[in-house]
Motif scaffolding. Sequence first.
Motif, PDB file in Angstrom:
ATOM      1  N   THR A 133       0.897  -1.050   0.036  1.00 55.32           N
ATOM      2  CA  THR A 133       0.022  -0.034   0.014  1.00 55.32           C
ATOM      3  C   THR A 133       0.852   1.349   0.179  1.00 55.32           C
ATOM      4  N   ALA A 134       2.016   1.260   0.549  1.00 53.19           N
ATOM      5  CA  ALA A 134       3.100   2.263   0.839  1.00 53.19           C
ATOM      6  C   ALA A 134       2.288   3.413   1.322  1.00 53.19           C
ATOM      7  N   ALA A 135       1.521   3.041   2.461  1.00 51.95           N
ATOM      8  CA  ALA A 135       0.797   4.298   3.295  1.00 51.95           C
ATOM      9  C   ALA A 135       2.048   4.883   4.417  1.00 51.95           C
ATOM     10  N   VAL A 136       2.012   6.265   4.440  1.00 50.01           N
ATOM     11  CA  VAL A 136       3.207   6.658   5.213  1.00 50.01           C
ATOM     12  C   VAL A 136       3.121   6.498   6.675  1.00 50.01           C
ATOM     13  N   ALA A 137       2.004   6.029   7.203  1.00 52.95           N
ATOM     14  CA  ALA A 137       1.971   5.739   8.693  1.00 52.95           C
ATOM     15  C   ALA A 137       2.011   4.204   8.941  1.00 52.95           C
ATOM     16  N   ARG A 138       2.524   3.451   7.955  1.00 52.86           N
ATOM     17  CA  ARG A 138       2.618   1.991   8.176  1.00 52.86           C
ATOM     18  C   ARG A 138       3.387   1.615   9.449  1.00 52.86           C
ATOM     19  N   ALA A 139       4.376   2.273   9.669  1.00 50.68           N
ATOM     20  CA  ALA A 139       5.133   1.869  10.864  1.00 50.68           C
ATOM     21  C   ALA A 139       4.739   2.345  12.062  1.00 50.68           C
ATOM     22  N   SER A 140       3.656   3.077  12.025  1.00 48.72           N
ATOM     23  CA  SER A 140       3.046   3.197  13.451  1.00 48.72           C
ATOM     24  C   SER A 140       2.113   2.186  13.998  1.00 48.72           C
ATOM     25  N   LEU A 141       2.200   1.119  13.058  1.00 44.91           N
ATOM     26  CA  LEU A 141       1.209  -0.052  13.521  1.00 44.91           C
ATOM     27  C   LEU A 141       2.082  -1.234  13.607  1.00 44.91           C
ATOM     28  N   SER A 142       3.297  -1.103  13.608  1.00 44.07           N
ATOM     29  CA  SER A 142       4.396  -2.226  13.566  1.00 44.07           C
ATOM     30  C   SER A 142       4.227  -3.179  14.882  1.00 44.07           C
ATOM     31  N   SER A 143       3.548  -2.624  15.844  1.00 46.11           N
ATOM     32  CA  SER A 143       3.218  -3.350  17.092  1.00 46.11           C
ATOM     33  C   SER A 143       2.187  -4.432  16.862  1.00 46.11           C
TER      34      SER A 143
END
Length: 514
Positions: A133-143
Amino acid sequence: MPRGAFSAIGAAAALSIALTSCSSSPGPATSTGAAGAAGGNLVIGVTTDPDTLFPWKATQFQAVNVLTNIYGTLTEFDKDLNVVPGLAESWKPSEDGKTLTLTLRKGVTFGDGSAFDSKDVKTSLEKIMAEATAAVARASLSSVKSVEAPDAHTVVLNLTTPDAALPANLATVNMAMLSSDDTEEKLNTTPNGTGPFTMKKRVASQSITLARNDKYWGGEKPKLGGVEFRVIPDESSIVSAMQSGNVQLAVFNDPLVAQTAQGGAITITKTPQLSYHALQLNATHGDLKDLNVRLAIQCAVDRKQVLDTAALGEGEVTGPITSPVFKSDPQQRPCPTRDVAKAADYLGKAGKASGVTIKTIVSQGEYATSVNEAQNLKAQLAEAKINLDLEVLESGAFVDKWVAGDFDAAVALNGGRPDPDGMYGRYFTSTGNLNKVAGYSSPELDKLFAEGKATTDQAERKAIYAKVSAELENNAAWIWLFTSYTYTGTTAQVKGFVPMANGSLQYLRTTTLS
């Protein structure tokens, strides 16, 4: 910016961003006590057309401001940056912190009339988490390990580790909840959200017009009949349009323009911002791979001079973290004041005593002080035999290069957030989805960011993010310059708009025209 400018915000945010946050209140406070008639169309002057209408990929300020008023998020920030209910009316962690259960509002619909439920949340979060998806906030859901939807109004997030930053991270428009039936291609032309306004019309490079969403779930319906974002490329021209009555609201970045506008038909409200100005260095490119070159750049810059030259001294020299609860001390860095001799020593250690050239991109149009910042940095660094080869780009072209990490250095204004994880976790961790933009990560940073999410103890988190700040400064990952203000101009007709420290225009929902 006075050091105490954020004291009230800081005290509130300290209580709101921990994983243990939960609430059953109706949502962000919308009552402002302002008088004004319902209806009417507000015209907002903006300098640039949004470069995207897809919320998961929006990084440009103008795009974020438009989309915030069309889309809803599971949590929201109130005017003091407390995390409050959004589309989730409450949330509750398990005792071990590895499960977060959200209860969704009932009766919420999208702009197209379709119902919002847990399927939309599950689909949205899973797509944001998907690398494709290349969403810019993907890392915020890494947990987040998995998402369950046991019934239409309940969502369960199963976590690999407790995540104190998650409630705050869910509040950004990059985490907007989309209909499970919509696609990126469709939404880039016809946005469809649960926010206070719906898309009515777009004229490319000229305007975007929103209409009131009469089915908006909020406790208080929007009073404006509609909002037009009108593109006027120059801030001074926006002032003229306000004086002539064609524009009623604008947010200025240039303090000189704000000073000129104040008085008569226009009132200016000055708001300190979490966003920060920086010279972003890509440590994976050319000479910038050498720490000594990056430290030379850091030592050759007088940040106060950049602030005074570009923004008339309207702001404060900053370190990496601008959130009041976790604020960095800008004196705790190599070369807290300019030291050209030390910069020369670092260049000598890098074997570059004769100097280096750094290709640097600059945005023109997205914010007013960018070119002046770049020119001042170029002049200062030239005295240390560091040549910034400036490439000035229009906003859309700059964002394209920036997101792709296609630059050696970038003069940039980056949005700040109340929680440092949401602010930097996606940039400076090895698995962060914007790490190619940051150009720097380390095992130590990976460890520190993981620790910062895993505890809800505020004192522990503060100590952890102080170490994050030190790691970033000691390795000159970027050159942090200053924080500044926004200047919200309104005509006498406008009542009830609340400027925010994160730059959001979400309180258009409470605005009226008298």
